[in-house]
Design an enzyme around this catalytic site. Sequence first.
Site, PDB file in Angstrom:
ATOM      1  N   ASP A  32      10.197  -5.012   1.712  1.00 21.56           N
ATOM      2  CA  ASP A  32       8.790  -4.632   1.544  1.00 21.56           C
ATOM      3  C   ASP A  32       8.076  -5.793   0.872  1.00 21.56           C
ATOM      4  O   ASP A  32       8.710  -6.670   0.277  1.00 21.56           O
ATOM      5  CB  ASP A  32       8.670  -3.365   0.698  1.00 21.56           C
ATOM      6  CG  ASP A  32       7.254  -2.796   0.664  1.00 21.56           C
ATOM      7  OD1 ASP A  32       6.408  -3.237   1.473  1.00 21.56           O
ATOM      8  OD2 ASP A  32       6.987  -1.913  -0.167  1.00 21.56           O
ATOM      9  N   SER A  33       6.762  -5.787   0.959  1.00 24.08           N
ATOM     10  CA  SER A  33       6.003  -6.820   0.255  1.00 24.08           C
ATOM     11  C   SER A  33       5.997  -6.549  -1.245  1.00 24.08           C
ATOM     12  O   SER A  33       5.867  -7.465  -2.056  1.00 24.08           O
ATOM     13  CB  SER A  33       4.562  -6.877   0.778  1.00 24.08           C
ATOM     14  OG  SER A  33       3.920  -5.627   0.601  1.00 24.08           O
ATOM     15  N   TYR A  64       0.323  -7.544   1.483  1.00 30.08           N
ATOM     16  CA  TYR A  64       0.191  -7.992   2.869  1.00 30.08           C
ATOM     17  C   TYR A  64      -1.088  -7.479   3.529  1.00 30.08           C
ATOM     18  O   TYR A  64      -1.507  -7.994   4.556  1.00 30.08           O
ATOM     19  CB  TYR A  64       1.380  -7.491   3.690  1.00 30.08           C
ATOM     20  CG  TYR A  64       2.634  -8.333   3.580  1.00 30.08           C
ATOM     21  CD1 TYR A  64       2.711  -9.447   2.748  1.00 30.08           C
ATOM     22  CD2 TYR A  64       3.760  -8.014   4.333  1.00 30.08           C
ATOM     23  CE1 TYR A  64       3.863 -10.204   2.658  1.00 30.08           C
ATOM     24  CE2 TYR A  64       4.926  -8.766   4.251  1.00 30.08           C
ATOM     25  CZ  TYR A  64       4.967  -9.862   3.413  1.00 30.08           C
ATOM     26  OH  TYR A  64       6.115 -10.608   3.338  1.00 30.08           O
ATOM     27  N   GLY A  65      -1.673  -6.440   2.951  1.00 29.06           N
ATOM     28  CA  GLY A  65      -2.769  -5.731   3.596  1.00 29.06           C
ATOM     29  C   GLY A  65      -3.872  -6.578   4.186  1.00 29.06           C
ATOM     30  O   GLY A  65      -4.332  -6.333   5.292  1.00 29.06           O
ATOM     31  N   CYS A  96       7.695  -1.208   5.052  1.00 23.78           N
ATOM     32  CA  CYS A  96       6.298  -1.577   4.795  1.00 23.78           C
ATOM     33  C   CYS A  96       5.517  -1.268   6.057  1.00 23.78           C
ATOM     34  O   CYS A  96       5.833  -1.802   7.129  1.00 23.78           O
ATOM     35  CB  CYS A  96       6.211  -3.058   4.447  1.00 23.78           C
ATOM     36  SG  CYS A  96       4.535  -3.731   4.348  1.00 23.78           S
ATOM     37  N   ASN A  97       4.526  -0.396   5.953  1.00 29.35           N
ATOM     38  CA  ASN A  97       3.748  -0.019   7.131  1.00 29.35           C
ATOM     39  C   ASN A  97       3.046  -1.209   7.758  1.00 29.35           C
ATOM     40  O   ASN A  97       3.057  -1.384   8.973  1.00 29.35           O
ATOM     41  CB  ASN A  97       2.723   1.061   6.753  1.00 29.35           C
ATOM     42  CG  ASN A  97       3.347   2.429   6.600  1.00 29.35           C
ATOM     43  OD1 ASN A  97       3.436   3.193   7.549  1.00 29.35           O
ATOM     44  ND2 ASN A  97       3.792   2.741   5.400  1.00 29.35           N
ATOM     45  N   THR A  98       2.427  -2.043   6.929  1.00 32.58           N
ATOM     46  CA  THR A  98       1.701  -3.198   7.453  1.00 32.58           C
ATOM     47  C   THR A  98       2.627  -4.133   8.206  1.00 32.58           C
ATOM     48  O   THR A  98       2.334  -4.555   9.331  1.00 32.58           O
ATOM     49  CB  THR A  98       1.002  -3.959   6.312  1.00 32.58           C
ATOM     50  OG1 THR A  98       0.076  -3.089   5.654  1.00 32.58           O
ATOM     51  CG2 THR A  98       0.261  -5.171   6.841  1.00 32.58           C
ATOM     52  N   CYS A 209       1.618   4.742   3.466  1.00 33.58           N
ATOM     53  CA  CYS A 209       2.038   3.544   2.732  1.00 33.58           C
ATOM     54  C   CYS A 209       3.269   3.930   1.924  1.00 33.58           C
ATOM     55  O   CYS A 209       3.293   4.996   1.298  1.00 33.58           O
ATOM     56  CB  CYS A 209       0.920   3.053   1.807  1.00 33.58           C
ATOM     57  SG  CYS A 209       1.413   1.696   0.710  1.00 33.58           S
ATOM     58  N   THR A 210       4.286   3.071   1.928  1.00 35.49           N
ATOM     59  CA  THR A 210       5.539   3.426   1.250  1.00 35.49           C
ATOM     60  C   THR A 210       5.393   3.498  -0.265  1.00 35.49           C
ATOM     61  O   THR A 210       6.261   4.036  -0.946  1.00 35.49           O
ATOM     62  CB  THR A 210       6.658   2.440   1.621  1.00 35.49           C
ATOM     63  OG1 THR A 210       6.234   1.094   1.346  1.00 35.49           O
ATOM     64  CG2 THR A 210       7.023   2.569   3.090  1.00 35.49           C
ATOM     65  N   HIS A 211       4.306   2.972  -0.808  1.00 36.81           N
ATOM     66  CA  HIS A 211       4.044   3.128  -2.245  1.00 36.81           C
ATOM     67  C   HIS A 211       3.685   4.576  -2.600  1.00 36.81           C
ATOM     68  O   HIS A 211       3.966   5.038  -3.706  1.00 36.81           O
ATOM     69  CB  HIS A 211       2.878   2.235  -2.681  1.00 36.81           C
ATOM     70  CG  HIS A 211       3.244   0.820  -2.975  1.00 36.81           C
ATOM     71  ND1 HIS A 211       3.426  -0.108  -1.988  1.00 36.81           N
ATOM     72  CD2 HIS A 211       3.458   0.173  -4.149  1.00 36.81           C
ATOM     73  CE1 HIS A 211       3.736  -1.272  -2.549  1.00 36.81           C
ATOM     74  NE2 HIS A 211       3.758  -1.125  -3.852  1.00 36.81           N
TER      75      HIS A 211
END
Length: 288
Positions: A32-33, A64-65, A96-98, A209-211
């Site tokens: 992930d970022s 990364y967004g 990470c979705n992005t 978002c994974t957050h």
Amino acid sequence: MAIARQDVNISSPEATTSDAQSTANPTVLVFDSGVGGLSIYREIREKLPDAHYIYVFDNEAFPYGEKPQEFIIERVVRIVSAVAQQHELAAIVIACNTASTVSLPALRAKFTDIPIVGVVPAIKPAAKLTCNGVVGLLATRATVKRPYTHELIERFATECKVHLLGSAELVELAEKKLHGEKVSCDELRRILAPWLKMKEPPDTVVLGCTHFPLLEEELLSVLPDGTRIIDSGGAIARRTAWLVVNQDKIRGSKEISFAYCLKEDEYSELLKPVLADFGFKMLRKLAL
């Protein structure tokens, strides 16, 4: 109070914990970022408790967004390549979705012999679960804007009203929570105000978002009664476990699980106790 996060099945064949335990320490890379991918790792570890994990977070380029698509693709491929050169991987999880929405084709073209799993917003199951036909997607601004997200909505949620809410502040709140800071419910209400003010707000909210699963408890306390919260973490874990367990050749490791950062700084130092709580006792810098 809202309804606890729903475990939805959006992936193919399911692996059980007992199946996973027969695997001899395969190495799973979770990338992930930032630290949001820890929510995905947590789900995978429940399915593969005996696996060896490498968690990589790109704190040098986080977030990364707002980065260009070409930058993200090149960056993710470089990072995964650097890890794959040093470790024999049984699976790669882009948590990470992005990064998932733009880099998976390039990764799969390069790593043809390693299964790769990505994360996408759980729009399809949300459209099936909603009772009032109103779905909310809570994600980063970049995910909300990406064509891939709108394609998912057009494919799976044409009969629903889908309200998109992009927030970078929620990412920051999740990171702060991991560092032990209390999350302000008033701040969450301010961020979610566009939905909370609706006459008919979403009854099903997708965490895109994974957050955001890291804020599940706080979100549940703020959203309207009866709201369902769903994400794809459980499905990603089942898919990853199935791919690992069903490999012909087991890629094993006797190392302890550890994490890589891309830059050593005050932030990475502060994360060491957090990572240790998740089972990553060592933090190293990854050289590109």
